[in-house]
Every structure is written in C-alpha cells, then in structure tokens.
Design an enzyme around this catalytic site. Structure first.
Site, PDB file in Angstrom:
ATOM      1  N   LYS A  25       0.837  -1.200   0.000  1.00  0.00           N
ATOM      2  CA  LYS A  25       0.000   0.000   0.000  1.00  0.00           C
ATOM      3  C   LYS A  25       0.876   1.256   0.000  1.00  0.00           C
ATOM      4  CE  LYS A  25      -3.738  -0.563   2.456  1.00  0.00           C
ATOM      5  NZ  LYS A  25      -4.390  -0.784   3.774  1.00  0.00           N
ATOM      6  N   ARG A  95      -3.250   3.281   8.591  1.00  0.00           N
ATOM      7  CA  ARG A  95      -3.580   2.051   7.860  1.00  0.00           C
ATOM      8  C   ARG A  95      -2.381   1.128   7.827  1.00  0.00           C
ATOM      9  NH1 ARG A  95      -4.681   4.657   2.116  1.00  0.00           N
ATOM     10  NH2 ARG A  95      -5.947   2.794   1.792  1.00  0.00           N
ATOM     11  N   GLY A 104      -8.329  -7.226   4.446  1.00  0.00           N
ATOM     12  CA  GLY A 104      -9.076  -7.226   5.696  1.00  0.00           C
ATOM     13  C   GLY A 104      -8.318  -7.765   6.898  1.00  0.00           C
ATOM     14  N   MET A 106      -5.675  -6.485   8.526  1.00  0.00           N
ATOM     15  CA  MET A 106      -5.264  -5.524   9.541  1.00  0.00           C
ATOM     16  C   MET A 106      -6.084  -4.254   9.409  1.00  0.00           C
ATOM     17  SD  MET A 106      -1.291  -6.369   9.773  1.00  0.00           S
ATOM     18  CE  MET A 106      -1.022  -7.574   8.508  1.00  0.00           C
ATOM     19  N   ARG A 339      -3.783  -1.459  -6.352  1.00  0.00           N
ATOM     20  CA  ARG A 339      -3.004  -2.712  -6.304  1.00  0.00           C
ATOM     21  C   ARG A 339      -3.450  -3.572  -7.476  1.00  0.00           C
ATOM     22  NH1 ARG A 339      -5.950  -4.586  -0.804  1.00  0.00           N
ATOM     23  NH2 ARG A 339      -8.048  -4.507  -1.603  1.00  0.00           N
ATOM     24  N   HIS A 458     -15.826  -8.984   2.122  1.00  0.00           N
ATOM     25  CA  HIS A 458     -14.747  -9.856   2.598  1.00  0.00           C
ATOM     26  C   HIS A 458     -14.861 -11.254   1.992  1.00  0.00           C
ATOM     27  CE1 HIS A 458     -12.883 -12.614   5.577  1.00  0.00           C
ATOM     28  NE2 HIS A 458     -11.940 -11.691   5.553  1.00  0.00           N
ATOM     29  N   ARG A 564       1.746 -46.436 -13.266  1.00  0.00           N
ATOM     30  CA  ARG A 564       1.792 -47.394 -12.155  1.00  0.00           C
ATOM     31  C   ARG A 564       1.099 -48.677 -12.592  1.00  0.00           C
ATOM     32  NH1 ARG A 564       0.321 -42.197  -9.692  1.00  0.00           N
ATOM     33  NH2 ARG A 564       1.662 -41.760  -7.883  1.00  0.00           N
ATOM     34  N   SER A 766      14.178 -41.075 -11.854  1.00  0.00           N
ATOM     35  CA  SER A 766      12.973 -40.292 -11.603  1.00  0.00           C
ATOM     36  C   SER A 766      12.792 -40.214 -10.090  1.00  0.00           C
ATOM     37  CB  SER A 766      11.765 -40.954 -12.261  1.00  0.00           C
ATOM     38  OG  SER A 766      10.608 -40.233 -11.930  1.00  0.00           O
ATOM     39  N   GLY A 768      10.956 -40.136  -6.954  1.00  0.00           N
ATOM     40  CA  GLY A 768       9.619 -40.413  -6.440  1.00  0.00           C
ATOM     41  C   GLY A 768       9.487 -39.680  -5.126  1.00  0.00           C
ATOM     42  N   THR A 769       9.059 -38.421  -5.222  1.00  0.00           N
ATOM     43  CA  THR A 769       9.162 -37.567  -4.031  1.00  0.00           C
ATOM     44  C   THR A 769       8.129 -37.892  -2.955  1.00  0.00           C
ATOM     45  OG1 THR A 769       7.947 -35.903  -5.272  1.00  0.00           O
ATOM     46  CG2 THR A 769      10.329 -35.641  -5.126  1.00  0.00           C
ATOM     47  N   ASN A 770       7.107 -38.681  -3.276  1.00  0.00           N
ATOM     48  CA  ASN A 770       6.174 -39.058  -2.199  1.00  0.00           C
ATOM     49  C   ASN A 770       6.880 -39.966  -1.201  1.00  0.00           C
ATOM     50  OD1 ASN A 770       4.334 -37.683  -3.712  1.00  0.00           O
ATOM     51  ND2 ASN A 770       3.289 -39.489  -4.495  1.00  0.00           N
ATOM     52  N   CYS A 833       8.421 -37.433 -10.237  1.00  0.00           N
ATOM     53  CA  CYS A 833       7.073 -37.934 -10.515  1.00  0.00           C
ATOM     54  C   CYS A 833       6.194 -38.013  -9.280  1.00  0.00           C
ATOM     55  CB  CYS A 833       7.155 -39.294 -11.196  1.00  0.00           C
ATOM     56  SG  CYS A 833       7.922 -40.545 -10.165  1.00  0.00           S
ATOM     57  N   TYR A 853      12.449 -32.970 -16.637  1.00  0.00           N
ATOM     58  CA  TYR A 853      10.990 -32.865 -16.680  1.00  0.00           C
ATOM     59  C   TYR A 853      10.378 -33.018 -15.288  1.00  0.00           C
ATOM     60  CZ  TYR A 853      10.775 -37.954 -16.194  1.00  0.00           C
ATOM     61  OH  TYR A 853      10.898 -39.228 -15.716  1.00  0.00           O
TER      62      TYR A 853
HETATM   63  P1  ADP Z   1      -7.773  -2.262   3.455  1.00  0.00           P
HETATM   64  O1  ADP Z   1      -6.364  -2.710   3.358  1.00  0.00           O
HETATM   65  O2  ADP Z   1      -8.620  -3.150   4.252  1.00  0.00           O
HETATM   66  O3  ADP Z   1      -8.333  -1.903   2.132  1.00  0.00           O
HETATM   67  P2  ADP Z   1      -7.344   0.533   3.906  1.00  0.00           P
HETATM   68  O4  ADP Z   1      -6.162   0.916   4.704  1.00  0.00           O
HETATM   69  O5  ADP Z   1      -7.224   0.649   2.453  1.00  0.00           O
HETATM   70  O6  ADP Z   1      -7.736  -0.941   4.326  1.00  0.00           O
HETATM   71  O7  ADP Z   1      -8.514   1.406   4.436  1.00  0.00           O
HETATM   72  C1  ADP Z   1      -9.826   1.048   4.388  1.00  0.00           C
HETATM   73  C2  ADP Z   1     -10.640   2.167   3.843  1.00  0.00           C
HETATM   74  O8  ADP Z   1     -10.456   3.336   4.586  1.00  0.00           O
HETATM   75  C3  ADP Z   1     -10.269   2.511   2.435  1.00  0.00           C
HETATM   76  O9  ADP Z   1     -11.050   1.813   1.532  1.00  0.00           O
HETATM   77  C4  ADP Z   1     -10.563   3.971   2.341  1.00  0.00           C
HETATM   78  O10 ADP Z   1     -11.809   4.180   1.756  1.00  0.00           O
HETATM   79  C5  ADP Z   1     -10.585   4.453   3.758  1.00  0.00           C
HETATM   80  N1  ADP Z   1      -9.476   5.398   3.968  1.00  0.00           N
HETATM   81  C6  ADP Z   1      -8.196   5.101   4.227  1.00  0.00           C
HETATM   82  N2  ADP Z   1      -7.451   6.212   4.295  1.00  0.00           N
HETATM   83  C7  ADP Z   1      -8.270   7.250   4.066  1.00  0.00           C
HETATM   84  C8  ADP Z   1      -8.097   8.665   3.980  1.00  0.00           C
HETATM   85  N3  ADP Z   1      -6.905   9.206   4.128  1.00  0.00           N
HETATM   86  N4  ADP Z   1      -9.167   9.413   3.726  1.00  0.00           N
HETATM   87  C9  ADP Z   1     -10.376   8.833   3.557  1.00  0.00           C
HETATM   88  N5  ADP Z   1     -10.614   7.524   3.624  1.00  0.00           N
HETATM   89  C10 ADP Z   1      -9.571   6.723   3.872  1.00  0.00           C
HETATM   90 MG    MG Z   2      -7.758  -0.698   1.033  1.00  0.00          MG
HETATM   91 MG    MG Z   3      -8.769  -3.031   6.519  1.00  0.00          MG
END
Ligand code: ADP
Ligand code: MG
Ligand code: MG
Length: 873
Positions: A25, A95, A104, A106, A339, A458, A564, A766, A768-770, A833, A853
């Site tokens: 990020k 963040r 989701g 952290m 991303r 999620h 086999r 060959s 036989g890794t099992n 294999c 192979y």
């Molecule tokens: P995740 O990794 O779960 O996507 P983020 O760190 O991207 O978590 O944050 C979750 C949400 O918080 C983002 O989708 C964004 O909409 C909101 N957010 C994060 N930073 C800001 C910011 N500086 N201003 C407004 N919204 C934010």
């Molecule tokens: Mg995000």
């Molecule tokens: Mg999050």
C-alpha cells in the site's frame, strides 16, 4: 536508519519497488503520488520499524518518534491544516499494509485527531455539523475496536438503541443532535470497556494506533492468514499515515472501490461499486448495499471521467489490472489505494490475452505476471451441469462472487466447517457475512454463501483469491443462527442438509447438483502457446489408463513420467490371476498364473502407447506389497479361498503370513522383483511385446522401464539383468526388436547418496518424491495427517511436505542425486514424478536444479507448464 517515508503533493520518498520496506500500500501510494495522481499527503512507517517493535518487546526504534513528528509536519504543510488545531484541524487515517496484500487482515483507523475541541473546529471549518459528529462517532468506534480491542457489537448496540428510540432505519437518517448523543454514548462504552477516558491528545491517539497496527501483524488472524497462504519471509507491516479526505460530507461526496476490468469475467470494462455520502470501509463491510459504478457517471460525471482516466493510466503504468480505492470529497476525486486486482482464473486468462492484444504488455510479461498457476487450476474447476437440472429447487440468487460449483452440507460457523473437514465431510459455510475471523472455516469449506455484502465484501475477495466458489449477498435468504436454519420464506434448510452453489452465476440450489468439467476456450489455448514458447523444462503426466493419458495429452503433457502398473491388476479376472500367483506354492504355479496376466498387461500398454503417439512413456514395475491384493475381512477371505479353489485355512494362513508391521518399508518394490523375478519377466514381456505390436503399426515407442524402490546399485543391477535377459529372449522368439531404456526411481534416501554408482547402470532417474519425503522425514504418508495439522499450526513445519516439496531437506537429496548421477553419466535423464510435480514452487525448484521434466496428475499439467515457464522468467 530512515524509518519514515513521505508522499504527496506530486512527489514521494518511496516508489513501487520498495514493497518489502514500505508494504504494498505504502509503495503504491508513493508511486501514485510521484506520477502526479491526486493522493492525499502522508507518510509510511517502514516494515523494519514494525520488525523492531515486535522483536524488542513493543519499543519504537530510537528515531521513530521524531520522524513521525516530522512526517506530521510534512502533511500539515501540504494540507494547510494542523494536527490537534482548534481552527483548521488535520485528521488522519492510520492504515496497515504489508508487502503482500492481505485483505481485511489488519484494520484501519479513520478520522484520527478528533476530540471535543477539534470536532467543533471541524464543524466550523466545514460548516457541517452533522458531518463533524458523524466522523467523530466513527472514530471513537474504530479506535475503540481496532486499537483497544473493544468488541464492535458494544458500539453497534448503542447505535441500534439510539436508532430505535429515534425511529430510524439507517445511520444517515440520524440528525446532528442524535449523533452528538451517540458520541457521548460511545465514549461511555469506551470508558466502561477500558476503564479509561477516551484519549483526547492527538499524538497519544496516533502512537496508540501505530502500535495497534504493529501488533496486528502478530494477531492470531493475521498469523493464520499468512499460514494458510504460505506467506513467509516478511519483516512486518508498514504503517500508512495519511491526511483524511471525506466521503461523508454530503451527497456530493462518495467513496468506492473499482477495478479497471471485470475481475470475474475479465471483460475490458470499468467495474466497481460506490456509496454516496459514506466513509471508508462502508463499501467493503457491506453495511449498506453499494451502487454500481456506472451510476456514478450520472451523479458525478466529472469525477467519474477522471477516475476512468486514472484507471487507464494506472493499468498501463503497472501493466496489470488494478483494484483502486477512491473517495470523492465535494466533487474532488482522491485516490487512496491501488493494487493488482485479484481475479478469477477465467478473468486472468482473458485479461492476459486482451492486454497483449491491446499492446499494453508483452507476452513474456503476461506469462510472468498476469496469470498465476492457481488461476489455471481454477479454470479446470468443476461447474454446475446446466443441462441436467435434477429438479433441485433454486433457493436463492445472489452475486456471482467467485466461480466454480460446490456441493456440501450446510454449516453456520467456521468451527464446524473446520471440524467437518477433519471428518472428511464436504460443507458449505453459510454466513450473514464473513469477517477475517472466519478465514479458517472459509478455507475448510467447499464453498461460501453469504446473505449480505457486495462483490468486494470480505467473503467475495477472499474466496476469489483462493479460487473457492462463493455466492455473496444472497438477500433472498434469511439466516437464523439461533435455530441453525436459513429460509427463503418457502423452503427452510437446516444445518447438515445438502445444498449446491454456483459461484459463476450466483445461484443457490437445494440438494446435490451434478457437476461437470468446463470447456477451455480460445484465450486459454493462445495463452498456453505463449507459455510453451517460454518454457524450457518438459512436463509429463502420471497416468495408468488410456483415458487419463488422453486427457493429459489434451492438457499438454509431453509423455508419461509414471505409469503405475499395479492399478492394472484390479478388475475381476486380473485380481483373481494375481491372487493365484500370490498363493502359488511353486515357481511353476506362479508362472502359470502370471501367464494369465500377461495378455491383460500387454493390451493395457499397447493402448497407452497408441494414445501417447510416440511420446516417452515410463512404466514402473510392480511396487506395492502383495498383501494389498488380498482380502483382509474374514468373510472376504473365505469367499476368495473358494474362488481360488484352495482350502480356507490354508488361504487364511497365507494372508496372515503376508501381513507386515510396516508394509511401506516391507516386501515391496524391487524387493518383490528380486524374490520373484518371474514378475519382472512377465512385465518386461508385456511392455516390450506391446512396443513390438506398435512397431508393426509404424508407431515408434521407446519404453522406459523403471525399477522402483532401489537403495543399492546391486538391487538395480539384478533387476536390470532380468529385464535385459527377458528382452533378448523375446526378441529372439519374435524375430523383432525395439529400443528400450532401463532406469530407476530415486525414492530411498540411500539411493540419492549413492547415485553416482547407480548411474553406472541406470539410463534415467525419476525422483519419487512421495516416498522420498516419507522416508526422509520418517513420516508415514498414510498416518501423517494426524499430526501434520498440529505441526503447521504450531509453526514446527511451514507447509505439508507431501504437498510442497521440502527444498531444504528432501530438495538436498534431489540436488545431490542429480549431481552425483550426472557426474557418472552427464547425459542422464532426470525427472520427478511425485505429487510435487504439479506444485508451482516445487516445479520451480526442479527447474533450478536442472531436471529434464516434472510429471504430475493430468489436471495439474497446465499448472506445471505455467510454473515451468515462470521459473525461466
Ligand atoms: P484495506 O487494506 O482493508 O483496504 P485501507 O487501509 O485501504 O484498508 O482502508 C480502508 C478504507 O479506509 C479505504 O477503503 C478507504 O476508503 C478508507 N481510507 C483510508 N485512508 C483514508 C483517507 N486518508 N481518507 C479517507 N478515507 C480513507
Ligand atoms: Mg484498502
Ligand atoms: Mg482493513
């Protein structure tokens, strides 16, 4: 050492190459800022700082405190606001973000910096009282949950109470006075839960939040996610501190998530969801059902156009489909994250071939980065048979969140799903919505069904990443956790009942549906030709029947690496013949019984050779302990004795004598061929006889006869002699001859250690890794499941070594065996294999160590081809 890296205002101290240090990020925020995209100013605390914190018992590196202050000043300058100021307060988001995206895993804290003074200032400054207090109550909630670990339900409870007394349904309907009231109630919740007042010093808030992000790296759910996804070797998470922009200031504000192409189908069309007047995680959490991004075009045409343009720019810049998070504040667009977008296997192939056709990327890039081996695996996943309706009622229609068909019994909790898998029961996990706490159960289940949440909820994101079928947001059903049922008003399904879900269409069926394999389309074939152009290592298959061989050929196999033969001894007449052979009291009797088996074996080989059209075929001589061909139930023993025409007691005694304490280390493999050379003779006659047949049909086959379970060069030599003598006899009898090779499996550690000696006589190896894994670790393949789960959970092993090649230990034997073998015989052909032949990281290991192979089951062949190509890039 530098621990803080700023970004914003058209520049940045970091860039996209710094993922290890800044997290994905942070690195991408820096990159976007440098290429001039509208990213709110901020800074990233390095993963090294996180590592320092967790390895020093929760202490910050010496210079972090000052660096964070400087970072805040940097943001203040860019934004023209001040942290904790009672005129123009700066609010920030905190963040997490590691080098590998963990959706989701952290949590994020938004609106940090608010207190009773700054909220008033925010209100005056923005002239929007409602917005200020809405932000404040969100902050207390998030801070309480994420940083202090208070259960979200406590806040939710206070909110529901208030909504009820006010008689409203949605948060947005609460007026300002109610929000103020809510802030007080939230503070009370906070105080009750923690015993402290809500901290009003912004720097204290920030420090606590940063620590919480650091600590979340080691939280159970993050550790579990990394374990399930085999994510290792990372320092920690980065922490991104960034100026807030507000999507909740009114109806000219919005927040959303978009993909530059459709992540389910791959179609080159802007795709996504947004919510008006909302903040942060509202979209992802599925609190309100978001609108299709298309609708944004009508509501806010300018920001929409800009967003699409940025999407195109980012896609070109990264050479990949992007998943973008954005917020619109009073008509101004901000980009908060980008991303590489997760996608289905089908979409991955389509995007790869489209992006090459559009001239956006090179073929090599497409093969390397746009399709993962797992995507191909997914493509070959089962689908619901549309032709065969079976009369199963449709219970509901939800979002097609992740394709593939899943059939299983309904469970409502993750724990039950995890338990069911241990018991071997296929289940569908049914939840109102999922959260990171559910990843264990989601991974265990065949499929996932949720009644709430969108395509980016999620459940949807995680399921797509894993290639697991998922139907999300199926509002047709109401789930009742108390009774363990769900209903669509007409049909009620109880826990333990069978349902089927179609993740490609979003349909939920009562009962068990038929499932079929999908067709592979034009894009797939085009992509695979690129793969084969790049690939240098061969891919063969493990197949024992003409049908499997045919399928493997269609999947692109270039030969059979393991056929086999024992599987050919089952079937009514054959099993009788082999049993006769086993109970024989003399060589004569044994030969007579084997004589009966010969035509069957010869026919099998003839058919397989014919299907394989001259590709190399490696045939392994009989391997399992003979006991496996005999019955063990008293009733069965009696019956079989009758069939074989021998006395019951005599037969029972034979069975008893053949029983072994450690059959896997017992009388099997070449040991059988040494005790009963007539077995090896018969098999050699069948193999070479078949080759002679095909020679008459003008199909040239060079059979590779493989002796199993060699530990000493003498064992091999003795079997090779039998094979060569038999061949000589056969060629003389028939007046025909064919070329053939004799080699061995390296599956006993000793064989790898003396490989130089074995290679004097063997024409190929060959691995036989099992068995090699079993014998190197000393873990019984058939019993290891009992403790491997625990080993992995405890971190004693990172992975199941029967799935992913243990490169450190077993890999050393492969490396040594290959090296020693080729010291004796430089042209020695070497392959593998075991099950590992179709596992991407193991394939890559084999390539790096010069194997000729890999051989794997037919359905894994495309995966191995791609993994082999990627290993060269
Ligand atoms: P995740 O990794 O779960 O996507 P983020 O760190 O991207 O978590 O944050 C979750 C949400 O918080 C983002 O989708 C964004 O909409 C909101 N957010 C994060 N930073 C800001 C910011 N500086 N201003 C407004 N919204 C934010
Ligand atoms: Mg995000
Ligand atoms: Mg999050």
């Amino acid at each position: 050492e530098k621990v803080v890296f700023t970004f914003g205002g058209g520049g940045a101290e970091g860039d996209r190459s710094m993922k290890q240090l800044l997290g994905g990020k942070g690195a991408n925020l820096a990159e976007m800022s440098s290429i001039g995209l509208p990213v709110p100013a901020g800074f990233t605390i390095s993963t090294e700082a996180c590592h320092y914190y967790s390895s020093h018992g929760g202490i910050w590196p010496r210079n972090l405190k000052q660096s964070v202050k400087d970072g805040i000043h940097f943001i203040e300058e860019k934004m023209g606001t001040r942290f904790g100021d009672s005129e123009h307060p700066l609010l920030i988001s905190v963040r997490s973000g590691a080098a590998v995206s963990m959706p989701g895993m952290m949590d994020t804290v938004l609106n940090l910096g608010l207190n009773d003074y700054t909220v008033e200032a925010l209100m005056r400054h923005t002239n929007n009282e409602r917005f200020a207090y809405d932000s404040y109550r969100r902050f207390i909630d998030m801070f309480g949950c994420v940083v202090m670990g208070i259960s979200h339900e406590k806040f939710e409870h206070a909110l529901e109470d208030l909504k009820e007394t006010q008689g409203v349904e949605h948060d947005t309907e609460l007026d300002t006075e109610s929000l103020k009231e809510l802030v007080d109630r939230y503070k009370a919740v906070y105080r009750k839960a923690t015993g402290y007042m809500f901290p009003d010093d912004p720097y204290e808030q920030l420090e606590k939040a940063v620590n919480a992000v650091f600590e979340s790296w080691d939280s159970d759910r993050a550790v579990k996610y990394r374990r399930i996804n085999h994510i290792t070797g990372l320092l920690g998470t980065g922490v991104n501190v960034q100026a807030m922009v507000y999507g909740n200031m009114g109806d000219d504000c919005a927040t959303g998530v978009c993909f530059t192409r459709n992540p389910s189908t791959g179609e080159n069309r802007f795709y996504g969801e947004f919510l008006l007047n909302a903040q942060g995680e509202d979209v992802v959490a599925g609190i309100r059902t978001p609108q299709d991004i298309k609708a944004l075009q009508n509501v806010m045409p300018d920001p929409y156009r800009e967003l699409v343009g940025i999407g195109k720019k980012l896609e070109k810049h990264y050479g990949n489909m992007q998943d973008i998070e954005f917020t619109i504040q009073k008509g101004t667009l901000y980009i908060l994250q980008t991303r590489n977008g997760k996608r289905t296997g089908h979409a991955a192939i389509r995007i790869a071939s489209d992006m090459v056709a559009e001239g956006l990327v090179e073929k090599r890039h497409a093969v390397k980065s746009l399709v993962e081996p797992g995507h191909l695996d997914q493509l070959l996943h089962p689908q619901i048979d549309q032709k065969n309706s079976n009369g199963n009622a449709v219970i509901g229609q939800g979002l097609p969140a992740s394709p593939g068909a899943a059939v299983g019994k309904v469970v409502f909790t993750s724990e039950e799903a995890e338990q069911a898998v241990i018991d071997g029961t296929p289940v569908i996990l049914v939840r109102i919505e999922t959260s990171p706490e559910d990843v264990g159960g989601m991974s265990a289940a065949e499929g996932i069904l949720t009644s709430r949440g969108g395509m980016t909820s999620h459940a949807a994101v995680v399921a797509r990443g894993w290639g697991k079928p998922c139907v999300a947001g199926c509002g047709d059903i109401i789930i009742n956790y108390e009774n363990n049922t769900f209903t669509n008003g007409e049909i009620t399904i109880h826990e333990g009942e069978w349902i089927s879900i179609d993740g490609a269409r979003g349909t939920v069926y009562q009962g068990k549906k038929d499932v079929v394999k999908p067709e592979l389309d034009e894009d797939y074939h085009t992509f695979m030709t690129w793969v084969d152009e790049i690939r240098k290592m061969r891919v063969r298959t493990n197949a024992d029947t003409p049908e499997d061989s045919k399928r493997a050929l269609e999947f692109g196999a270039e030969g059979i690496g393991l056929c086999r033969t024992e599987h050919m001894f089952f079937g009514e007449e054959r099993i009788k013949a082999i049993r006769k052979m086993i109970v024989s009291n003399s060589l004569e009797e044994r030969k007579e019984a084997l004589e009966k088996l010969l035509p069957y074996q010869k026919k099998d080989f003839t058919e397989i050779f014919r299907v394989m059209k001259g590709f190399p075929v490696t045939i392994r001589l009989l391997d399992p302990p003979l006991h496996e061909f005999l019955p063990d139930e008293p009733e069965e023993i009696k019956k079989v004795a009758g069939e074989l025409g021998i006395r019951h007691s005599e037969f029972a005694e034979k069975v008893r004598l053949l029983r072994e304490f450690n059959p896997m280390l017992g009388h099997r493999g070449c040991r059988l061929g040494i005790s009963y050379p007539e077995i090896t003779e018969m098999q050699t006659r069948a193999i070479l006889g078949a080759a002679i047949e095909l020679k008459k049909e003008k199909i040239k086959v060079i059979p590779e006869i493989m002796v199993p379970l060699i530990g000493t060069p003498q064992e091999f030599r003795s079997q090779k002699l039998v094979i060569n003598n038999t061949a000589a006899d056969l060629f003389e009898e028939t007046g025909e001859s064919v070329e053939y090779k004799v080699g061995t499996m390296i599956e006993i550690p000793r064989a790898a250690l003396v490989a130089d000696q074995i290679a004097r006589d063997a024409e190929f190896f060959s691995f036989g890794t099992n068995d090699l894994t079993q014998m190197t670790f000393g873990y019984s393949r058939d019993d290891a499941a009992k403790f491997l789960g625990e080993y992995i959970k405890e971190g004693i092993l990172q992975q199941d070594p029967f799935q992913v090649l243990d490169t450190e230990g077993v890999g050393q034997l492969i490396e040594m065996g290959t090296r020693l073998g080729r010291e004796t015989k430089p042209e020695l052909k070497v392959g593998i294999c075991g099950e590992h032949g179709g596992e991407p990281s193991s394939v890559s290991f084999c390539y790096e160590h010069g194997l000729d192979y890999v051989s794997c089951s037919p359905f894994r062949v495309p995966v191995a081809r791609l993994a082999a190509a990627q290993a060269t890039l």
